[in-house]
Design a protein around this motif. Structure first.
Motif, PDB file in Angstrom:
ATOM      1  N   UNK A   1       0.853  -1.187   0.000  1.00  0.00           N
ATOM      2  CA  UNK A   1       0.000   0.000   0.000  1.00  0.00           C
ATOM      3  C   UNK A   1       0.885   1.233   0.000  1.00  0.00           C
ATOM      4  N   UNK A   2       0.602   2.178  -0.904  1.00  0.00           N
ATOM      5  CA  UNK A   2       1.421   3.375  -1.000  1.00  0.00           C
ATOM      6  C   UNK A   2       0.685   4.629  -0.569  1.00  0.00           C
ATOM      7  N   UNK A   3      -0.601   4.728  -0.813  1.00  0.00           N
ATOM      8  CA  UNK A   3      -1.368   5.916  -0.453  1.00  0.00           C
ATOM      9  C   UNK A   3      -1.607   5.948   1.058  1.00  0.00           C
ATOM     10  N   UNK A   4      -1.463   7.113   1.687  1.00  0.00           N
ATOM     11  CA  UNK A   4      -1.679   7.199   3.140  1.00  0.00           C
ATOM     12  C   UNK A   4      -3.079   6.751   3.561  1.00  0.00           C
ATOM     13  N   UNK A   5      -4.094   7.118   2.782  1.00  0.00           N
ATOM     14  CA  UNK A   5      -5.462   6.730   3.140  1.00  0.00           C
ATOM     15  C   UNK A   5      -5.626   5.209   3.066  1.00  0.00           C
TER      16      UNK A   5
ATOM     17  N   UNK B   1      -6.096  -0.119   5.411  1.00  0.00           N
ATOM     18  CA  UNK B   1      -5.596  -1.479   5.269  1.00  0.00           C
ATOM     19  C   UNK B   1      -6.082  -2.164   4.006  1.00  0.00           C
ATOM     20  N   UNK B   2      -6.763  -1.437   3.142  1.00  0.00           N
ATOM     21  CA  UNK B   2      -7.287  -1.986   1.895  1.00  0.00           C
ATOM     22  C   UNK B   2      -6.774  -1.149   0.728  1.00  0.00           C
ATOM     23  N   UNK B   3      -6.422  -1.795  -0.369  1.00  0.00           N
ATOM     24  CA  UNK B   3      -6.078  -1.080  -1.582  1.00  0.00           C
ATOM     25  C   UNK B   3      -7.332  -0.533  -2.245  1.00  0.00           C
ATOM     26  N   UNK B   4      -7.185   0.373  -3.225  1.00  0.00           N
ATOM     27  CA  UNK B   4      -8.357   0.985  -3.846  1.00  0.00           C
ATOM     28  C   UNK B   4      -9.240  -0.020  -4.580  1.00  0.00           C
ATOM     29  N   UNK B   5      -8.660  -1.076  -5.136  1.00  0.00           N
ATOM     30  CA  UNK B   5      -9.457  -2.072  -5.852  1.00  0.00           C
ATOM     31  C   UNK B   5     -10.068  -3.114  -4.926  1.00  0.00           C
TER      32      UNK B   5
END
Length: 68
Positions: A32-36, A41-45
């Protein structure tokens, strides 16, 4: 200070103020790279709150097909 006169490091009591930061996605294991994303704990997809929900089942009254 300890008995030798040196300062001791303070013990960590609980999680940091900004919360636990995940390094890898809970579902697929990708970094995971984005702070949010790291906070959630989940990726965007893979985020279950962003995934589309299945359409509700529809009960439609129809006439029988003639000749069957």
């Amino acid at each position: 200070m300890d008995r030798d006169g040196r300062n001791q490091q303070q013990a960590l009591a609980g999680a940091p103020d900004d919360g636990y930061r995940h390094r890898y996605c809970r579902r697929c294991g990708k970094p995971l790279t984005a702070p949010q994303s790291r906070r959630r704990g989940w990726g965007p997809d893979c985020d279950p709150t962003r995934r589309p929900q299945p359409a509700p089942a529809r009960d439609i009254d129809q006439d029988a097909i003639p000749g069957t």
